[in-house]
Motif scaffolding. Structure first.
Motif, mmCIF file in Angstrom:
data_model
loop_
_atom_site.group_PDB
_atom_site.id
_atom_site.type_symbol
_atom_site.label_atom_id
_atom_site.label_comp_id
_atom_site.label_asym_id
_atom_site.label_seq_id
_atom_site.Cartn_x
_atom_site.Cartn_y
_atom_site.Cartn_z
ATOM 1 N N THR A 3 0.864 -1.179 0.000
ATOM 2 C CA THR A 3 0.000 0.000 0.000
ATOM 3 C C THR A 3 0.901 1.229 0.000
ATOM 4 O O THR A 3 2.028 1.184 0.496
ATOM 5 C CB THR A 3 -0.932 0.026 1.221
ATOM 6 O OG1 THR A 3 -0.148 0.015 2.408
ATOM 7 C CG2 THR A 3 -1.870 -1.165 1.211
ATOM 8 N N TRP A 4 0.401 2.307 -0.566
ATOM 9 C CA TRP A 4 1.217 3.510 -0.661
ATOM 10 C C TRP A 4 0.334 4.736 -0.809
ATOM 11 O O TRP A 4 -0.858 4.633 -1.078
ATOM 12 C CB TRP A 4 2.192 3.397 -1.833
ATOM 13 C CG TRP A 4 1.512 3.264 -3.178
ATOM 14 C CD1 TRP A 4 0.924 2.151 -3.695
ATOM 15 C CD2 TRP A 4 1.323 4.297 -4.152
ATOM 16 N NE1 TRP A 4 0.389 2.414 -4.931
ATOM 17 C CE2 TRP A 4 0.630 3.725 -5.240
ATOM 18 C CE3 TRP A 4 1.676 5.636 -4.218
ATOM 19 C CZ2 TRP A 4 0.291 4.453 -6.371
ATOM 20 C CZ3 TRP A 4 1.337 6.362 -5.348
ATOM 21 C CH2 TRP A 4 0.658 5.768 -6.408
ATOM 22 N N GLN A 5 0.949 5.886 -0.599
ATOM 23 C CA GLN A 5 0.302 7.162 -0.868
ATOM 24 C C GLN A 5 1.297 8.023 -1.619
ATOM 25 O O GLN A 5 2.502 7.789 -1.548
ATOM 26 C CB GLN A 5 -0.141 7.851 0.419
ATOM 27 C CG GLN A 5 0.981 8.496 1.204
ATOM 28 C CD GLN A 5 0.482 9.238 2.423
ATOM 29 O OE1 GLN A 5 -0.682 9.244 2.759
ATOM 30 N NE2 GLN A 5 1.394 9.868 3.132
ATOM 31 N N THR A 7 3.029 11.590 -1.834
ATOM 32 C CA THR A 7 3.295 12.739 -0.970
ATOM 33 C C THR A 7 3.862 13.853 -1.833
ATOM 34 O O THR A 7 4.810 13.634 -2.588
ATOM 35 C CB THR A 7 4.285 12.371 0.143
ATOM 36 O OG1 THR A 7 3.731 11.289 0.904
ATOM 37 C CG2 THR A 7 4.540 13.557 1.059
ATOM 38 N N ARG A 61 -4.798 16.282 3.180
ATOM 39 C CA ARG A 61 -4.888 14.932 2.613
ATOM 40 C C ARG A 61 -6.165 14.796 1.796
ATOM 41 O O ARG A 61 -7.204 15.327 2.170
ATOM 42 C CB ARG A 61 -4.902 13.886 3.725
ATOM 43 C CG ARG A 61 -3.624 13.886 4.536
ATOM 44 C CD ARG A 61 -3.748 13.013 5.775
ATOM 45 N NE ARG A 61 -2.607 13.223 6.640
ATOM 46 C CZ ARG A 61 -1.506 12.476 6.624
ATOM 47 N NH1 ARG A 61 -1.409 11.462 5.788
ATOM 48 N NH2 ARG A 61 -0.506 12.745 7.439
ATOM 49 N N PHE A 63 -8.436 11.824 -0.851
ATOM 50 C CA PHE A 63 -8.580 10.410 -1.195
ATOM 51 C C PHE A 63 -9.600 10.252 -2.312
ATOM 52 O O PHE A 63 -10.454 11.104 -2.524
ATOM 53 C CB PHE A 63 -9.002 9.588 0.040
ATOM 54 C CG PHE A 63 -10.407 9.869 0.497
ATOM 55 C CD1 PHE A 63 -11.462 9.046 0.106
ATOM 56 C CD2 PHE A 63 -10.697 10.963 1.302
ATOM 57 C CE1 PHE A 63 -12.763 9.305 0.513
ATOM 58 C CE2 PHE A 63 -11.990 11.234 1.712
ATOM 59 C CZ PHE A 63 -13.033 10.399 1.324
ATOM 60 N N PRO A 70 -4.598 6.391 -5.429
ATOM 61 C CA PRO A 70 -3.868 6.465 -4.165
ATOM 62 C C PRO A 70 -4.320 7.649 -3.314
ATOM 63 O O PRO A 70 -4.848 8.630 -3.830
ATOM 64 C CB PRO A 70 -2.421 6.667 -4.621
ATOM 65 C CG PRO A 70 -2.555 7.428 -5.905
ATOM 66 C CD PRO A 70 -3.777 6.826 -6.567
ATOM 67 N N LYS A 71 -4.094 7.538 -2.025
ATOM 68 C CA LYS A 71 -4.268 8.695 -1.150
ATOM 69 C C LYS A 71 -3.136 9.660 -1.456
ATOM 70 O O LYS A 71 -2.043 9.254 -1.878
ATOM 71 C CB LYS A 71 -4.211 8.271 0.317
ATOM 72 C CG LYS A 71 -5.389 7.426 0.732
ATOM 73 C CD LYS A 71 -5.290 7.046 2.188
ATOM 74 C CE LYS A 71 -6.509 6.207 2.584
ATOM 75 N NZ LYS A 71 -6.460 5.828 3.998
ATOM 76 N N ILE A 72 -3.400 10.945 -1.264
ATOM 77 C CA ILE A 72 -2.374 11.960 -1.519
ATOM 78 C C ILE A 72 -2.257 12.842 -0.282
ATOM 79 O O ILE A 72 -3.260 13.339 0.244
ATOM 80 C CB ILE A 72 -2.708 12.814 -2.762
ATOM 81 C CG1 ILE A 72 -2.869 11.910 -3.993
ATOM 82 C CG2 ILE A 72 -1.620 13.860 -2.986
ATOM 83 C CD1 ILE A 72 -3.302 12.632 -5.252
ATOM 84 N N TRP A 73 -1.027 13.031 0.161
ATOM 85 C CA TRP A 73 -0.727 13.893 1.313
ATOM 86 C C TRP A 73 0.091 15.071 0.826
ATOM 87 O O TRP A 73 1.100 14.900 0.134
ATOM 88 C CB TRP A 73 0.048 13.118 2.370
ATOM 89 C CG TRP A 73 0.496 13.943 3.542
ATOM 90 C CD1 TRP A 73 -0.167 14.985 4.136
ATOM 91 C CD2 TRP A 73 1.710 13.801 4.278
ATOM 92 N NE1 TRP A 73 0.549 15.485 5.180
ATOM 93 C CE2 TRP A 73 1.708 14.770 5.291
ATOM 94 C CE3 TRP A 73 2.793 12.931 4.163
ATOM 95 C CZ2 TRP A 73 2.753 14.909 6.195
ATOM 96 C CZ3 TRP A 73 3.831 13.071 5.073
ATOM 97 C CH2 TRP A 73 3.808 14.040 6.075
#
Length: 155
Positions: A3-5, A7, A61, A63, A70-73
């Motif tokens: 799993t990853w986000q 950044t 953040r 989603f 992916p989620k992004i921060w």
């Protein structure tokens, strides 16, 4: 499976979170249960108020509500962007449909570009006018910059 986000370093996480949420069809990630804001959550982790001053209300953040992307921060950093991105996003409002006539492809891309400009992006270059190299004549794209100058393409 990993799993990853993604950044993204920036000076104004709240602004970029709102821009990219609208650009990608994402949503702002709410604070964890029991916290009114993300900053309240960060304080509970021991982040000092002077550090939180950089991040506005803590909105940093986003989603994909469909759960596909992916989620992004958006991570607050003190320095501004200083060179060309080593990584960028490509947005495909045409769904990369190779059978789409060039006039229709251009219309769809230009409409999306106008929407992104209204959100705070700027046009940097358009294919083929601003490029020396030659690609497929049926191809059309626009390179843009987000509100902090990060490059991305719309094709």
């Amino acid at each position: 499976m990993v799993t990853w986000q993604l950044t993204i370093d920036c000076t104004n996480p709240t602004r970029l979170a709102h821009f990219w949420a609208a650009a990608l069809g994402y949503e702002i990630q709410p604070p964890p249960e029991g916290f009114a804001t993300m900053n309240d959550y960060y304080r509970s982790l021991g982040v000092a108020d002077d550090e939180l001053d950089q991040v506005g209300d803590g909105t940093d953040r986003i989603f994909d509500p469909a759960g596909e992307g992916p989620k992004i921060w958006f991570q607050a950093v003190p320095d501004t962007k200083s060179g060309k991105n080593r990584l960028h996003l490509d947005l495909y409002p045409t769904n990369r449909d190779r059978d789409l006539p060039l006039a229709e492809r251009t219309r769809i891309v230009d409409a999306r570009v106008a929407e992104l400009e209204a959100l705070g992006a700027t046009v940097w270059r358009r294919w083929p006018e601003d490029f020396e190299e030659k690609l497929d004549e049926q191809f059309y794209f626009v390179t843009m910059r987000d509100p902090e100058g990060n490059e991305f393409c719309v094709a």
